[in-house]
Design a protein around this motif. Sequence first.
Motif, short mmCIF file in Angstrom:
data_model
loop_
_atom_site.label_atom_id
_atom_site.label_comp_id
_atom_site.label_asym_id
_atom_site.label_seq_id
_atom_site.Cartn_x
_atom_site.Cartn_y
_atom_site.Cartn_z
N UNK A 15 29.92 61.23 36.76
CA UNK A 15 31.09 62.05 36.47
C UNK A 15 32.32 61.17 36.34
N UNK A 16 33.29 61.66 35.61
CA UNK A 16 34.57 60.99 35.47
C UNK A 16 35.66 62.04 35.58
N UNK A 17 36.50 61.91 36.59
CA UNK A 17 37.55 62.90 36.82
C UNK A 17 38.90 62.30 36.46
N UNK A 18 39.60 62.88 35.49
CA UNK A 18 40.90 62.34 35.08
C UNK A 18 41.93 62.43 36.20
N UNK A 19 42.86 61.50 36.19
CA UNK A 19 43.98 61.55 37.14
C UNK A 19 44.72 62.88 36.99
N UNK A 48 22.44 52.96 44.54
CA UNK A 48 22.42 52.31 43.24
C UNK A 48 23.53 52.91 42.40
N UNK A 49 23.85 52.24 41.29
CA UNK A 49 24.95 52.71 40.46
C UNK A 49 26.28 52.13 40.91
N UNK A 50 27.37 52.66 40.40
CA UNK A 50 28.69 52.10 40.69
C UNK A 50 29.73 53.21 40.81
N UNK A 51 30.83 52.86 41.45
CA UNK A 51 31.97 53.77 41.61
C UNK A 51 33.22 53.02 41.19
N UNK A 52 33.99 53.62 40.31
CA UNK A 52 35.30 53.09 39.93
C UNK A 52 36.36 54.04 40.48
N UNK A 53 37.30 53.48 41.21
CA UNK A 53 38.34 54.28 41.84
C UNK A 53 39.67 53.59 41.63
N UNK A 54 40.67 54.33 41.15
CA UNK A 54 41.98 53.75 40.85
C UNK A 54 41.85 52.56 39.89
N UNK A 55 40.88 52.65 38.98
CA UNK A 55 40.71 51.61 37.98
C UNK A 55 39.96 50.39 38.44
N UNK A 56 39.45 50.40 39.69
CA UNK A 56 38.75 49.23 40.23
C UNK A 56 37.29 49.56 40.51
N UNK A 57 36.42 48.59 40.26
CA UNK A 57 35.01 48.71 40.61
C UNK A 57 34.88 48.50 42.12
N UNK A 72 45.27 55.84 50.03
CA UNK A 72 45.74 56.59 48.86
C UNK A 72 45.00 57.91 48.70
N UNK A 73 44.10 58.19 49.65
CA UNK A 73 43.26 59.38 49.59
C UNK A 73 43.49 60.23 50.83
N UNK A 74 43.74 61.51 50.64
CA UNK A 74 43.82 62.45 51.75
C UNK A 74 42.50 63.18 51.88
N UNK A 75 42.02 63.34 53.11
CA UNK A 75 40.71 63.95 53.33
C UNK A 75 40.80 65.05 54.39
N UNK A 148 48.95 62.36 48.84
CA UNK A 148 47.97 61.36 48.40
C UNK A 148 47.71 61.45 46.90
N UNK A 149 47.20 60.37 46.34
CA UNK A 149 46.85 60.36 44.92
C UNK A 149 45.59 61.17 44.66
N UNK A 150 44.69 61.18 45.65
CA UNK A 150 43.49 62.01 45.59
C UNK A 150 43.41 62.80 46.89
#
Length: 217
Positions: A15-19, A48-57, A72-75, A148-150
Amino acid sequence: MRYGRGPEVLSDVSLSLPRGSFHFITGPSGAGKSSLLKLIYLAARPSSGSIRLFGEDVGAAPASILPRMRRRIGVVFQDLLLLDHLSAFDNTALPLRIAGHKPSEYRGDVAELLAWVGLKSRMHALPPTLAGGEKQRLAIARAVVGRPEILLADEPTGNVDHEMALRIYRLFVELNRLGTTVIIATHDQDLVARSARPVLHLDKGRLRPLPPQGPVE
């Protein structure tokens, strides 16, 4: 994603979630909703696989920058994780204190936020003296106080009545309008239907997008 040598709890999830987007994650218990939030919050790593967050791998990022990314994340955790020795006010203000803000800078904002979630008269109370719904609202206030940004929320309306659930949802909507990306895992189908927001549906660890439902709030 799998835990230890157990079976995969998430499989082929892409999935890819826009800002600035706002999504619900739905699915039955055990579908993997909380596990997906853990991956986004960097509390767990994918098998396995990858996560990109805030433009970073995230997988290639040094461990030293992960705490900064998490700030930068509120939970809103399902088990809340409140600090019992701190008042409701100090629990809410904790992210701002960690970020280096002075009490004179945030005192008014924290008090206003606690009033918004219905805890104005309880801001000096300790968590053990709060009812379940009050603790839930306190956890939400702490998660959003730093804009937070997320924002990730795991069953944020599970212990509150219908009126308060809508009030909390409107708080999330306002935060989203200010630019925060909001992701809510929930069983509250009435809230999902009212919102007209995109839904990501998990079923046995696999993701199936659903179209928005119901009228706009």
